[in-house]
Write an enzyme that holds these catalytic residues in place. Structure first.
Site, mmCIF file in Angstrom:
data_model
loop_
_atom_site.group_PDB
_atom_site.id
_atom_site.type_symbol
_atom_site.label_atom_id
_atom_site.label_comp_id
_atom_site.label_asym_id
_atom_site.label_seq_id
_atom_site.Cartn_x
_atom_site.Cartn_y
_atom_site.Cartn_z
ATOM 1 N N ASP A 1 46.355 5.815 68.501
ATOM 2 C CA ASP A 1 45.614 7.003 68.913
ATOM 3 C C ASP A 1 44.393 6.529 69.699
ATOM 4 O O ASP A 1 43.411 6.073 69.130
ATOM 5 C CB ASP A 1 45.199 7.832 67.691
ATOM 6 C CG ASP A 1 44.506 9.136 68.098
ATOM 7 O OD1 ASP A 1 44.167 9.280 69.297
ATOM 8 O OD2 ASP A 1 44.296 9.995 67.228
ATOM 9 N N TYR B 1 40.567 10.328 61.599
ATOM 10 C CA TYR B 1 40.759 11.673 62.158
ATOM 11 C C TYR B 1 41.676 11.594 63.360
ATOM 12 O O TYR B 1 41.484 10.754 64.246
ATOM 13 C CB TYR B 1 39.407 12.252 62.581
ATOM 14 C CG TYR B 1 39.497 13.659 63.145
ATOM 15 C CD1 TYR B 1 39.857 14.714 62.331
ATOM 16 C CD2 TYR B 1 39.214 13.914 64.481
ATOM 17 C CE1 TYR B 1 39.940 16.010 62.836
ATOM 18 C CE2 TYR B 1 39.287 15.209 64.998
ATOM 19 C CZ TYR B 1 39.653 16.253 64.173
ATOM 20 O OH TYR B 1 39.733 17.525 64.666
ATOM 21 N N LYS C 1 40.500 13.597 75.817
ATOM 22 C CA LYS C 1 39.077 13.469 76.178
ATOM 23 C C LYS C 1 38.832 13.010 77.626
ATOM 24 O O LYS C 1 38.928 13.793 78.531
ATOM 25 C CB LYS C 1 38.396 12.548 75.174
ATOM 26 C CG LYS C 1 38.660 13.029 73.721
ATOM 27 C CD LYS C 1 37.444 13.083 72.885
ATOM 28 C CE LYS C 1 37.772 13.337 71.431
ATOM 29 N NZ LYS C 1 36.875 14.224 70.747
HETATM 30 N N1 PMP Z 1 42.432 11.832 67.823
HETATM 31 C C1 PMP Z 1 41.196 11.311 67.741
HETATM 32 C C2 PMP Z 1 41.029 9.842 67.478
HETATM 33 C C3 PMP Z 1 40.078 12.141 67.907
HETATM 34 O O1 PMP Z 1 38.849 11.635 67.796
HETATM 35 C C4 PMP Z 1 40.273 13.511 68.184
HETATM 36 C C5 PMP Z 1 39.118 14.469 68.411
HETATM 37 N N2 PMP Z 1 37.867 14.028 68.224
HETATM 38 C C6 PMP Z 1 41.584 13.991 68.266
HETATM 39 C C7 PMP Z 1 42.633 13.135 68.091
HETATM 40 C C8 PMP Z 1 41.832 15.450 68.535
HETATM 41 O O2 PMP Z 1 41.511 15.752 69.849
HETATM 42 P P1 PMP Z 1 41.159 17.253 70.283
HETATM 43 O O3 PMP Z 1 39.819 17.566 69.709
HETATM 44 O O4 PMP Z 1 41.169 17.201 71.780
HETATM 45 O O5 PMP Z 1 42.233 18.117 69.730
#
Ligand code: PMP
Length: 438
Positions: free
Chosen positions: A245, A144, A272
């Site tokens: 990521d 994700y 985050k």
């Molecule tokens: N990349 C990863 C690895 C994530 O876990 C998440 C969200 N859990 C995102 C991107 C997207 O972040 P956001 O919810 O702040 O859009």
């Protein structure tokens, strides 16, 4: 006890059904038969609107590494609020946070802020395309990365759609254009040989390879050292950028996952924890790649705005959160994480229920599988495993511990040894319940 159809949470959900689709504005927090509504939080605890108290192991899906309402973060944010929350001008706060991030990550010279991890990933993929002039991206099956069309390809393919060694690109959302699928190469996680072969095959068209070193939705198994090394080498060979990521994994250590694995990606996405509890995202990397954003000599290769990007409330709270996260704080988080993982693994053995934990640092995931978890396919749950997961989560909830669906737990600095014992005891009792049903 949950569910309680006389609870205030239930009546709020009932009310929400009229004005929000399915009563919901965020799929991740949906829960059947109704979600629990939060009233307030403090430290590692959350109270719901019915006055129930929980130890919070969700921490807004890993983003609150200092738990709720930390005094230093409240101070930083409120001081900025009294000075103004956002301007059509840059502020010093964005320089401060960018400098801190660059000082921790050897692969990073410069940073560009956004408002979410989704946006950070989107801009990183676009930066790789702008830099290389190539159309395609590669990403791992089941990983994700937020909601950008290209990043969510093959997030949850069902077994009948699994190719053999070569995963196929499958739409996640209805309406995804076919040409999006054609521009995404899906690679297997933790299968170095297959991934390298696929990347080499598509090399001349690939702008980048996007990888999360410990992908939550794909099971939270840490990447093999050789897998990330293989990606580092092959991306150099084919001239594609390697993007880590680290929206979640930046909470694994002072220098993030890249510090733990000792690998420098070309670009990194963050989010985050770096916002101190406020909406945030960031794209970070070497000056030569980040130059695609540079407007100082006319229209940049990749224009990027964002009304609230780098807003000073987020920047100030984020800076306060990151300053609290020194090496000692990470060492403590490692101790907490290890204690919870070990405690729950022992409880699994005592209960006789197959399964256990995976994860590193302050992150863990509870699996009910009788096999090693290495990637999306090995983490894919059977019906019985999913049922056990649901009973377990309900068991934790009714013992005052909140864990995310899919068994994810994200721990926080305010947790004491007593809190750890409470979490482990709740997990043991919930497992004992499952062993009786089995
Ligand atoms: N990349 C990863 C690895 C994530 O876990 C998440 C969200 N859990 C995102 C991107 C997207 O972040 P956001 O919810 O702040 O859009």
């Amino acid at each position: 006890m949950y569910p309680d159809f006389k609870s205030r949470s239930h009546s709020l959900y009932y009310r929400a059904l009229a004005s929000l689709p399915g009563g919901n504005t965020r799929t991740t927090v949906f829960m059947k038969p109704y979600p629990i509504y939060a009233e307030r939080g403090g430290g590692c605890r959350v109270w719901d609107v019915d006055g129930n108290e929980f130890i919070d192991c969700i921490n807004n899906f890993t983003s609150l590494i200092h738990g709720h309402a930390h005094p230093a973060l409240i101070e930083a944010a409120t001081r900025q609020l009294s000075l103004g929350s956002a301007f059509g001008l840059p502020t010093e706060s964005e320089i401060d946070l960018a400098e801190l991030l660059a000082s921790r990550l050897p692969s990073v010279d410069q940073v560009r802020f956004a408002n979410s991890g989704t946006e950070a990933v989107m801009m990183a993929l676009k930066a790789a395309r702008a830099f290389t002039g190539r159309p395609k991206i590669a990403k791992c099956e089941g990983a994700y990365h937020g909601s950008y069309d290209y990043a969510e390809v093959s997030l949850d393919p069902t077994p009948e759609l699994w190719g053999r060694n070569a995963p196929v690109s499958v739409a996640y959302a209805k309406g995804t254009p076919d040409n999006v699928l054609a521009d995404v190469l899906t690679i297997p996680f933790n299968d170095t040989e297959a991934a390298v072969r696929l990347i080499r095959e598509h090399g001349p068209e690939l702008a980048c390879v996007l990888v999360d070193p410990m992908p939550n939705r794909a099971g939270l198994a840490p990447a093999d050292q050789t897998y990330l090394e293989g990606l580092r080498q092959i991306t150099r060979e084919v001239g594609a950028l390697l993007i880590f990521d680290e929206v979640i994994t930046f909470r694994l250590g002072y220098r993030g996952a890249q510090g733990l694995w000792g690998i420098d990606p070309d670009l990194t996405t963050l989010g985050k924890i770096i916002g101190g509890g406020f909406p945030v995202g960031a794209i970070a990397g070497r000056r030569e790649y980040m130059a695609v954003f540079d407007p100082s000599s006319g229209k940049p290769a990749l224009p990027h705005g964002g009304t609230f990007s780098a807003n000073p409330v987020t920047m100030r709270a984020g800076l306060a959160a990151m300053e609290l996260l020194d090496e000692a704080a990470f060492a403590r988080l490692d101790v907490i994480g290890k204690a919870v993982r070990t405690g729950i693994d022992e409880a699994f053995r005592r209960s006789g229920v197959p399964g256990g934990t995976v994860g590193l640092g302050s992150l863990l995931k509870i699996h009910f599988a009788d096999r090693p978890i290495r990637d999306y396919r090995s983490a894919y749950t059977t019906e019985q495993e999913a049922q056990r997961q649901a009973i377990f989560n309900r068991g934790l909830l009714n013992r005052g511990v909140l864990a995310a669906g899919y068994g994810l737990m994200a721990l926080s600095t305010p947790m004491t040894d007593l809190d750890i014992d409470t979490i482990v005891a709740a997990a043991s009792e919930a497992l004992a319940e499952i062993s009786i049903l089995a």
